[in-house]
Write an enzyme that holds these catalytic residues in place. Structure first.
Site, PDB file in Angstrom:
ATOM      1  N   CYS A 189       6.320 -15.986 -49.635  1.00 58.41           N
ATOM      2  CA  CYS A 189       6.456 -14.657 -49.056  1.00 58.41           C
ATOM      3  C   CYS A 189       6.481 -13.578 -50.133  1.00 58.41           C
ATOM      4  O   CYS A 189       7.355 -13.583 -51.008  1.00 58.41           O
ATOM      5  CB  CYS A 189       7.722 -14.563 -48.212  1.00 58.41           C
ATOM      6  SG  CYS A 189       7.906 -12.916 -47.529  1.00 58.41           S
TER       7      CYS A 189
ATOM      8  N   LYS B 174       4.021  -3.937 -35.203  1.00 59.35           N
ATOM      9  CA  LYS B 174       4.068  -5.168 -34.414  1.00 59.35           C
ATOM     10  C   LYS B 174       4.887  -4.966 -33.142  1.00 59.35           C
ATOM     11  O   LYS B 174       5.759  -4.081 -33.079  1.00 59.35           O
ATOM     12  CB  LYS B 174       4.651  -6.291 -35.248  1.00 59.35           C
ATOM     13  CG  LYS B 174       6.055  -6.015 -35.745  1.00 59.35           C
ATOM     14  CD  LYS B 174       6.628  -7.150 -36.579  1.00 59.35           C
ATOM     15  CE  LYS B 174       6.226  -7.105 -38.021  1.00 59.35           C
ATOM     16  NZ  LYS B 174       6.965  -8.020 -38.908  1.00 59.35           N
TER      17      LYS B 174
ATOM     18  N   CYS C 280      13.675 -12.347 -40.775  1.00 62.13           N
ATOM     19  CA  CYS C 280      12.704 -13.194 -40.070  1.00 62.13           C
ATOM     20  C   CYS C 280      13.312 -14.353 -39.296  1.00 62.13           C
ATOM     21  O   CYS C 280      12.635 -14.946 -38.470  1.00 62.13           O
ATOM     22  CB  CYS C 280      11.653 -13.712 -41.042  1.00 62.13           C
ATOM     23  SG  CYS C 280      10.540 -12.403 -41.577  1.00 62.13           S
TER      24      CYS C 280
ATOM     25  N   CYS D 254      14.234 -18.556 -43.545  1.00 61.61           N
ATOM     26  CA  CYS D 254      12.833 -18.126 -43.581  1.00 61.61           C
ATOM     27  C   CYS D 254      12.167 -18.751 -44.814  1.00 61.61           C
ATOM     28  O   CYS D 254      12.865 -19.243 -45.697  1.00 61.61           O
ATOM     29  CB  CYS D 254      12.764 -16.610 -43.642  1.00 61.61           C
ATOM     30  SG  CYS D 254      13.264 -15.975 -45.256  1.00 61.61           S
TER      31      CYS D 254
ATOM     32  N   ARG E 130      -1.289 -18.280 -39.549  1.00 61.36           N
ATOM     33  CA  ARG E 130      -0.287 -18.450 -38.477  1.00 61.36           C
ATOM     34  C   ARG E 130      -0.957 -18.655 -37.108  1.00 61.36           C
ATOM     35  O   ARG E 130      -1.814 -17.869 -36.720  1.00 61.36           O
ATOM     36  CB  ARG E 130       0.595 -17.199 -38.433  1.00 61.36           C
ATOM     37  CG  ARG E 130       1.756 -17.302 -37.472  1.00 61.36           C
ATOM     38  CD  ARG E 130       2.542 -16.007 -37.418  1.00 61.36           C
ATOM     39  NE  ARG E 130       3.350 -15.773 -38.605  1.00 61.36           N
ATOM     40  CZ  ARG E 130       3.950 -14.606 -38.878  1.00 61.36           C
ATOM     41  NH1 ARG E 130       3.834 -13.591 -38.032  1.00 61.36           N
ATOM     42  NH2 ARG E 130       4.658 -14.459 -39.973  1.00 61.36           N
TER      43      ARG E 130
ATOM     44  N   CYS F 213      15.153 -11.659 -47.704  1.00 59.30           N
ATOM     45  CA  CYS F 213      15.130 -10.190 -47.813  1.00 59.30           C
ATOM     46  C   CYS F 213      15.663  -9.639 -46.499  1.00 59.30           C
ATOM     47  O   CYS F 213      15.868 -10.388 -45.546  1.00 59.30           O
ATOM     48  CB  CYS F 213      13.713  -9.688 -48.119  1.00 59.30           C
ATOM     49  SG  CYS F 213      12.676  -9.479 -46.667  1.00 59.30           S
TER      50      CYS F 213
ATOM     51  N   LYS G 102       6.876  -7.445 -30.088  1.00 51.53           N
ATOM     52  CA  LYS G 102       7.255  -8.829 -29.781  1.00 51.53           C
ATOM     53  C   LYS G 102       7.922  -8.932 -28.418  1.00 51.53           C
ATOM     54  O   LYS G 102       8.802  -8.128 -28.102  1.00 51.53           O
ATOM     55  CB  LYS G 102       8.218  -9.344 -30.848  1.00 51.53           C
ATOM     56  CG  LYS G 102       7.607  -9.355 -32.247  1.00 51.53           C
ATOM     57  CD  LYS G 102       8.592  -9.795 -33.295  1.00 51.53           C
ATOM     58  CE  LYS G 102       7.905 -10.000 -34.631  1.00 51.53           C
ATOM     59  NZ  LYS G 102       8.854 -10.406 -35.693  1.00 51.53           N
TER      60      LYS G 102
ATOM     61  N   ARG H 224       2.651  -9.835 -30.491  1.00 48.56           N
ATOM     62  CA  ARG H 224       2.734 -11.095 -31.251  1.00 48.56           C
ATOM     63  C   ARG H 224       2.979 -12.257 -30.294  1.00 48.56           C
ATOM     64  O   ARG H 224       2.968 -12.088 -29.084  1.00 48.56           O
ATOM     65  CB  ARG H 224       3.882 -10.985 -32.261  1.00 48.56           C
ATOM     66  CG  ARG H 224       3.721  -9.882 -33.293  1.00 48.56           C
ATOM     67  CD  ARG H 224       2.594 -10.198 -34.248  1.00 48.56           C
ATOM     68  NE  ARG H 224       2.570  -9.276 -35.370  1.00 48.56           N
ATOM     69  CZ  ARG H 224       3.238  -9.444 -36.517  1.00 48.56           C
ATOM     70  NH1 ARG H 224       4.031 -10.493 -36.672  1.00 48.56           N
ATOM     71  NH2 ARG H 224       3.115  -8.566 -37.494  1.00 48.56           N
TER      72      ARG H 224
END
Ligand code: SRM
Ligand code: SF4
Length: 778
Positions: free
Chosen positions: A455, A228, A498, A449, A92, A494, A230, A161
């Site tokens: 994934c 994380k 995302c 996503c 990424r 899921c 953001k 991020r």
């Protein structure tokens, strides 16, 4: 830009775990602490023959911007063949504000071909991902990314991020440029400083600005953040980045054409775990106002607060949103003021009011223009007649366009000459790329996503499933005359969320195999969460399930009410009462959802008792935030009754009493689909678009189960053309095709008296059919 950092913020607290986190730390905390600033044994593992890394390195690799994955499509066969997983890596790129030069885009496109699976994936945070990179190619991939002065460091992992910002290149005033510049400054300020990255991937040679940096982590220390983090910056009139979904959202306050400060919004996040009511999506809460020149310091203070107080024991509850939720805004504010070193200003009474996709052709305000192209689910590849990757490359090469990626996984080609539109449209047509004005609204407002096959956390399909759902929705919305509505549809494989599905008008979240939880009631503007309409809805039932709600919306909506507003006004219980009673998910699990929702609902208000402002879609000083309780029981596996195998299945479209066949699947005796038949009526129109009483004009037959909405991808076997009025159509001729699409032969049908179908009276029998090689004109 003038920036300052807060100087009185504690710096040492993070080296010693806080009292609450000292109790028991998660395993990842130990891995980070012992990693020697993210080195672990990555460099050693990289040169061994295995196609994957050790468990500990797998965790550390994330900080370097790569995830170890496996090809999940191949899993079953490989298991059967006794060979292990096919490991591969997702890489990424972290691209603040989604901005790249033409040269960088072309380099990234080269990398997709040279080291990855030939595709690029624009992400929901304005980044770019490569999939299918093999371990043997990993170093080269990351080195090539750095060679074009992009980076993967901190794209994943427990650090800051990618920083998002509205990407629009508007130069009518300085506001957009100021916002984007601040995103860049914040990204640089909060980036990890470890030199491990350069040692491992760039042979120890630092590049660019990092050359002079020492190997210490003044902000992150040895254990980095608990999870994380953001950050995103938005303008009130354009919340394209979903500011309330960010750990740290910065909502700009504009006065006299300049950003004078920001409302600091903390605690947004989407991730939750099915069956764990302690986890939930949460919208950020306005905490304070900071002047523009203090924004970097304020951001650093929030990161430090999180570093010191975030939960290091349970990673599922480690995000800053749980601190905001558990402490409440007042305690959070008090604690933050200690980090900032003084009292905080109240947030300004302001919230978001609109949202812009940035698609199509727009003047930039500096004599140049930009063109926003909608990219379906952010996936850039060449497939069949849609040569998206080659087409984008050709455009970037031709115009040397600056690139900006949007938070909806789309791309803006910037700095174009004002007379370029004709040439761009021609190039798009040449490569089979649809112009945004030819796409439906629902398509443009949708996101999925990646989910399966890359994934590792996916429970259900998403990127590969959404196109079909959108196609079905397009048909229904058109039928209802709702095609101009802005209805956002976001799907994830899921509950991690995302593509921020809990804020959209319609949210579809993978639950168990081909079953999904269906949410309604969000808004494109992103200021509220949606709620569960129904749980465990099979993929094929998603559109039929939401359809009665759309139909009622069409009938009962108030003036200017959006679909999401309508759903909020009616509330979950009333909407659920509209659903067909006999559907696969009317079972115990569904009752469980509703019950759980009622029991635990209520961060601020109940989903079925909306505030008065919701109906009008009014701007709110506070986001409508609440936990969406989804303490649903795991789906029950019940014994499966023997299934009768259908011989054929036909799908109809059109209003009641005037339904027309749209397509049919013809089955083999084992239940598999032998062929798909698609029906076309007067004007070569499909059933949904045809006039009432239209006559059948063509039947197209495709191999196997074709996607009736994506026929360009299917293999056509033959077309049979009909003549005669509705109800009396007769076959006129048939064209058979070879596998490569070339015409094999034409068959002409003759009726009693050797008459052709166009002139034969109704009821005359077929008498003769003649086959000719190749294509015979009509
Ligand atoms: Fe995400 C994990 C893909 C944006 C919440 N996300 C993942 C992983 C890395 C799966 C994994 O951990 O093994 C996915 C890689 C799939 C693949 O094959 O590529 C993945 N997330 C994505 C992307 C590519 C989705 C997309 O369609 O664009 C987005 C990359 C953004 C980027 O460039 O940085 C992406 N992920 C998001 C967002 C949206 C956002 O940030 O605005 C969210 C919701 C906001 C949030 O963070 O709460 C999001 N991703 C998660 C979570 C849930 C975290 C949580 O707090 O519970 C996970 C799971 C985790 O971290 O354990 C996750
Ligand atoms: Fe994977 Fe779930 Fe994120 Fe989709 S939402 S990419 S399935 S983690």
């Amino acid at each position: 830009m003038e920036t300052s950092t807060a100087t009185r913020i504690p710096t040492a607290a993070h080296e010693a775990p806080s009292a609450e986190s000292a109790v028991k730390r998660s395993a990842v905390e130990g891995i980070k602490e012992n990693s020697r600033q993210l080195r672990g044994t990555i460099a050693l593992d990289l040169v061994n023959e295995a196609d994957h890394f050790s468990e500990a390195d797998k965790q550390l690799l994330k900080f370097h911007g790569t995830y170890q994955q496996e090809d999940r499509d191949a899993r079953k066969t490989r298991r059967k063949d006794g060979v292990g997983k096919h490991h591969m890596f997702m890489v990424r790129c972290k691209i603040p504000g989604g901005r790249l030069t033409a040269k960088q885009y072309l380099a990234v496109d080269d990398i997709a071909g040279a080291h990855a699976n030939g595709t690029l994936r624009f992400t929901s945070r304005q980044g770019i991902q490569f999939h299918g990179v093999l371990k043997s190619q990993l170093r080269e991939t990351i080195a090539d990314i750095n060679a074009c002065l992009l980076s993967t460091l901190g794209a994943c992992g427990d650090v800051e991020r990618n920083v998002m910002a509205c990407p629009a290149p508007h130069h009518h005033d300085g506001v957009h440029a100021q916002l984007q510049e601040t995103a860049k400054v914040l990204a640089a300020h909060l980036a990890p400083r470890t030199r491990a990255y350069h040692e491992i991937w760039l042979n120890g040679q630092p590049v660019g600005e990092s050359a002079s940096e020492a190997d210490v982590e003044p902000l992150y220390g040895k254990v980095y953040l608990p999870r994380k983090f953001k950050t995103g910056l938005a303008l009130p009139q354009d919340n394209c980045i979903d500011v309330y979904a960010q750990d740290l959202g910065l909502l700009a306050i504009v006065e006299d054409g300049t950003i004078v400060g920001y409302n600091v919004i903390v605690g947004g996040g989407m991730g939750m775990t099915h069956g764990n009511a302690n986890t939930f999506p949460h919208l950020g809460r306005p905490i304070c106002y900071v002047p523009a020149q203090a924004v970097v310091g304020a951001a650093e203070a929030v990161v430090k607060l999180f570093r010191d107080h975030g939960n290091r024991a349970d990673r599922k509850r480690a995000r800053i949103k749980y601190l905001v939720h558990d402490w409440g805004v007042e305690k959070f504010r008090r604690t933050l003021s200690d980090y900032i070193g003084g009292p905080l200003h109240e947030p300004r009474p302001l919230t978001v009011s609109d949202f812009d996709l940035h698609l199509g052709w727009h003047p930039q305000g500096d004599g140049k223009c930009f063109y926003g192209l909608s990219i379906e689910n952010g996936r850039v590849k060449d497939e069949g007649s849609l040569r998206l990757r080659s087409g984008l490359r050709a455009l970037v090469e031709r115009f040397q366009a600056e690139i900006r990626l949007t938070p909806l996984q789309d791309i803006l080609l910037c700095d174009l000459p004002a007379d370029a539109k004709g040439e761009i449209d021609k190039t798009l047509a040449e490569y089979g790329i649809p112009r945004p004005d030819t796409l439906s609204n629902v398509q443009k407002h949708s996101m999925a996503c990646p989910a399966v096959p890359t994934c590792g956390l996916a429970i259900s399909e998403s990127e590969r499933a959404l196109p079909n759902v959108v196609d079905q929705l397009e048909i229904e919305l058109k039928r209802l005359g709702l095609e101009q509505e802005r209805i956002s549809v976001r799907m994830t494989g899921c509950p991690n969320g995302c593509v921020r599905p809990y804020q959209s008008d319609i949210g579809i979240v993978g639950r168990s195999g081909d079953k999904y939880t269906l949410f309604v009631g969000g808004h494109t503007v992103g200021h509220r969460l949606n709620f569960v309409l129904k749980d465990l809805v099979p993929l094929n039932d998603l559109v039929p399930t939401v359809l009665p709600v759309l139909e009622n919306f069409k009938r009962d909506r108030r003036r200017d009410e959006t679909f999401g507003d309508y759903c909020q006004r009616r509330g979950a219980e009333q909407l659920q009462a509209l659903l067909p009673s006999k559907t696969p998910s009317t079972n115990g699990a569904q009752e469980g959802v509703l019950k759980a929702r009622k029991d635990t609902n209520g961060d601020t208000h109940h989903a079925t008792t909306p505030t008065s402002s919701q109906g009008q879609g009014a701007a709110l000083a506070e986001p409508e935030t609440r936990a969406i309780p989804l303490a649903v029981p795991e789906p029950k596996v019940t014994s499966i009754a023997p299934i009768a195998i259908p011989r054929s299945e036909t799908i109809f479209a059109g209003p009641s009493a005037s339904e027309l066949r749209d397509y049919s699947f013809r089955h083999n005796s084992d239940g598999s689909v032998r062929e798909t038949v698609v029906y076309f009526y007067d004007g070569d129109l499909r059933a949904a678009a045809a006039q009432r009483g239209a006559a059948l004009r063509r039947k197209a037959v495709y191999s196997g189960r074709a996607n009736p909405q994506r026929l360009h991808e299917a293999i056509k076997r033959h077309d049979t053309f009909y003549a005669g009025s509705a109800g009396h159509e007769c076959r006129n001729r048939r064209i058979d095709y070879l596998n490569d699409g070339q015409v094999a032969r034409t068959i002409v049908f003759y009726y009693e008296g050797d008459a052709r179908a166009a002139v034969v009276p109704s009821g005359k029998a077929l008498r003769r059919q003649v086959a000719y090689a190749g294509l015979l004109p009509t």
